[in-house]
Design a protein around this motif. Structure first.
Motif, PDB file in Angstrom:
ATOM      1  N   ASP A 195       0.869  -1.177   0.000  1.00  0.00           N
ATOM      2  CA  ASP A 195       0.000   0.000   0.000  1.00  0.00           C
ATOM      3  C   ASP A 195       0.908   1.230   0.000  1.00  0.00           C
ATOM      4  O   ASP A 195       1.532   1.551   1.010  1.00  0.00           O
ATOM      5  N   LYS A 216       3.187   0.835   3.231  1.00  0.00           N
ATOM      6  CA  LYS A 216       2.953  -0.277   4.142  1.00  0.00           C
ATOM      7  C   LYS A 216       3.097  -1.571   3.363  1.00  0.00           C
ATOM      8  O   LYS A 216       2.463  -1.736   2.316  1.00  0.00           O
ATOM      9  N   GLU A 234      -7.796   1.110  -4.193  1.00  0.00           N
ATOM     10  CA  GLU A 234      -7.800   0.926  -2.735  1.00  0.00           C
ATOM     11  C   GLU A 234      -9.186   0.975  -2.103  1.00  0.00           C
ATOM     12  O   GLU A 234      -9.498   0.143  -1.262  1.00  0.00           O
ATOM     13  N   ASP A 243     -12.058   5.855   4.313  1.00  0.00           N
ATOM     14  CA  ASP A 243     -10.624   5.699   4.601  1.00  0.00           C
ATOM     15  C   ASP A 243      -9.979   7.074   4.514  1.00  0.00           C
ATOM     16  O   ASP A 243      -9.901   7.652   3.429  1.00  0.00           O
ATOM     17  N   THR A 276      -6.188  -0.984   5.062  1.00  0.00           N
ATOM     18  CA  THR A 276      -6.040  -0.922   3.601  1.00  0.00           C
ATOM     19  C   THR A 276      -5.061  -1.988   3.080  1.00  0.00           C
ATOM     20  O   THR A 276      -5.427  -2.755   2.192  1.00  0.00           O
TER      21      THR A 276
HETATM   22 MG    MG Z   1      -4.056   4.972   2.547  1.00  0.00          MG
END
Ligand code: MG
Ligand code: ATP
Length: 421
Positions: free
Chosen positions: A24, A31, A214, A236, A390
């Motif tokens: 991500d 991440k 996403e 998000d 996510t």
């Molecule tokens: Mg994000």
């Protein structure tokens, strides 16, 4: 900015066990998760996180490939070290205001209502819906960017609803009938954004098995496979953007994004308190954790957030107002992303803003807990925050791709399940 030469970073393949990377690339953090693929789940065995520089990303999209590659490599190395393995097959997330997710409905009359619907017929219809959705997304993006010749590509597709003669079915195959209505969700992104991600993946020596929108991944993260009565609004809030997804009766209706995220709040705090961006970020995080000691600092944060939260909330209202195809908005709001850590977000959403929108009742607002993510099991104990949802959602999408080859195959396979049985 000087152009850096990016060397290709080599990653080795391991033994026979299947591993998966979920990457991500957020505006604020990269991440990386490494997962071991089990029968119908992914066990997360490695986790890594790297902060991005302010110049690496803009509103969810890559702006400096070399910088992002370095950050991804660092996050991946942390994850690899923890996992004790190196994984190559990767799902990457794509986000930003130019990622468009909409659902399209196609209605058609079958010439022979007596014959049963077969796979070939279904495939043809799905192609037609996709062509139409593609043209529409291309037109929207051409208009928004002012570029007539914009190159656009589909990133995700999923079935939302199928009806035959007004009768709702989960799988049309084998049914007879005249009037068929199929609603498909499709997510599209400009080729230039996809290309940048492919370049990042290539430089990291990853094998990209899917690039997923996403908000689509987040929308699929909770609710499970066959939950046709699950409805929710997902929000998000990252560093650069707020992504919204609407799930109605188990299907992803659409996604919206707007360019306000955690960074906007930090910037405002910096201005109000007269401090640097980094100091303001620290103040904000301390404030959320209830650790901000000075009354003056607290007042500055509150004054700054107060002003921006209203603008943010109207962004949510506008986005939800654009979902015109549903009769009612679901009375359940699920939050994720680091930006939702600000207490004012929850407070604002619990107010009476919802009254101007077609909610059947007052929505219940809560954070998604990592344990709620379908088919993704954390074995590291490190995935504890709503900011981890996510990448976990991306791992969940990756499982579909690994199990079936591609997402559209998996969609067709799901539909044909009963035919094969
Ligand atoms: Mg994000
Ligand atoms: N406890 C908290 N309270 C308030 N804000 C927080 C908290 N934790 C993280 N944030 C903010 O969340 C943002 C980072 O969230 P996240 O890691 O989800 O973003 P990202 O995925 O990198 O960005 P994007 O999704 O926009 O590309 C930062 O702006 C950070 O200040």
């Amino acid at each position: 900015m000087a152009l850096k030469v990016v060397d290709k970073i080599r990653r080795k393949q391991n033994d026979h066990q299947t591993y998966l990377v979920a990457l991500d690339i957020g505006t604020e953090f990269v991440k990386a998760l490494i997962g071991r693929v089990a029968e119908n789940s992914v066990e997360i065995i490695g986790v890594g996180r790297q902060h991005q520089r302010l110049t690496d990303m803009q509103s969810g999209a890559v702006t400096d490939i070399a910088g992002v590659v370095d950050n991804c490599d660092s996050a991946l190395r942390q994850a690899e070290e923890m996992a004790g393995v190196v994984a190559k097959d990767a799902v990457m997330g794509i986000a930003g205001e130019l990622v468009k997710g909409t659902s399209t409905t196609i209605k058609y009359k079958r010439t022979d209502a007596q014959s049963r619907i077969e796979m070939k017929e279904l495939k043809q219809i799905l192609d037609r819906v996709q062509d139409r959705a593609f043209e529409r997304a291309r037109e929207t993006l051409a208009w928004e960017t002012g570029q007539q010749e914009i190159d656009v590509k589909m990133v995700n597709t999923a079935i939302v609803d199928v009806q035959i003669d007004g009768y709702r079915v989960t799988n049309p195959i084998g049914f007879q009938g005249r009037d068929v209505s199929i609603q498909l969700f499709n997510a599209f992104a400009p080729m230039v954004h996809i290309g940048a991600l492919q370049q990042v993946g290539n430089n990291l020596d990853l094998n990209i098995i899917n690039i997923a929108a996403e908000p689509f991944a987040v929308a699929k993260s909770v609710g499970g496979e066959d939950s046709s009565d699950f409805s929710a609004i997902f929000i998000d809030i990252g560093g650069g953007t707020t992504d919204i997804a609407l799930v109605d009766n188990g299907g992803v209706e659409g996604t919206k994004m707007f360019g306000i995220g955690g960074r906007a709040f930090t910037k405002r705090i910096a201005t109000v308190a007269g401090v640097s961006f980094d100091q303001a970020e620290e103040m904000k995080l301390d404030y959320s954790a209830g650790k901000l000691a000075h009354v003056k600092d607290k007042a500055a944060v509150e004054e700054a957030v107060e002003a921006d939260i209203k603008v943010w909330l109207s962004g949510v209202e506008l986005s939800l107002g654009e979902f015109t195809k549903v009769d009612h908005l679901p009375a359940k709001i699920l939050l994720c992303g680091g930006g939702t850590g600000l207490p004012q977000v929850l407070q604002a959403l619990k107010g009476d803003w919802y009254k101007s929108l077609p909610f059947a009742r007052k929505p219940i607002v809560s954070h998604i807990d990592p344990s709620m993510v379908s088919r993704v099991v954390d074995k590291t104990g490190k995935l504890t925050s709503f900011a981890d949802i996510t990448p976990m959602g991306l791992a969940n999408i990756g499982l579909d791709v690994i199990n079936t080859g591609s997402l559209s195959d998996s969609m067709l396979q799901k539909l044909s399940k009963t035919l094969q049985n």
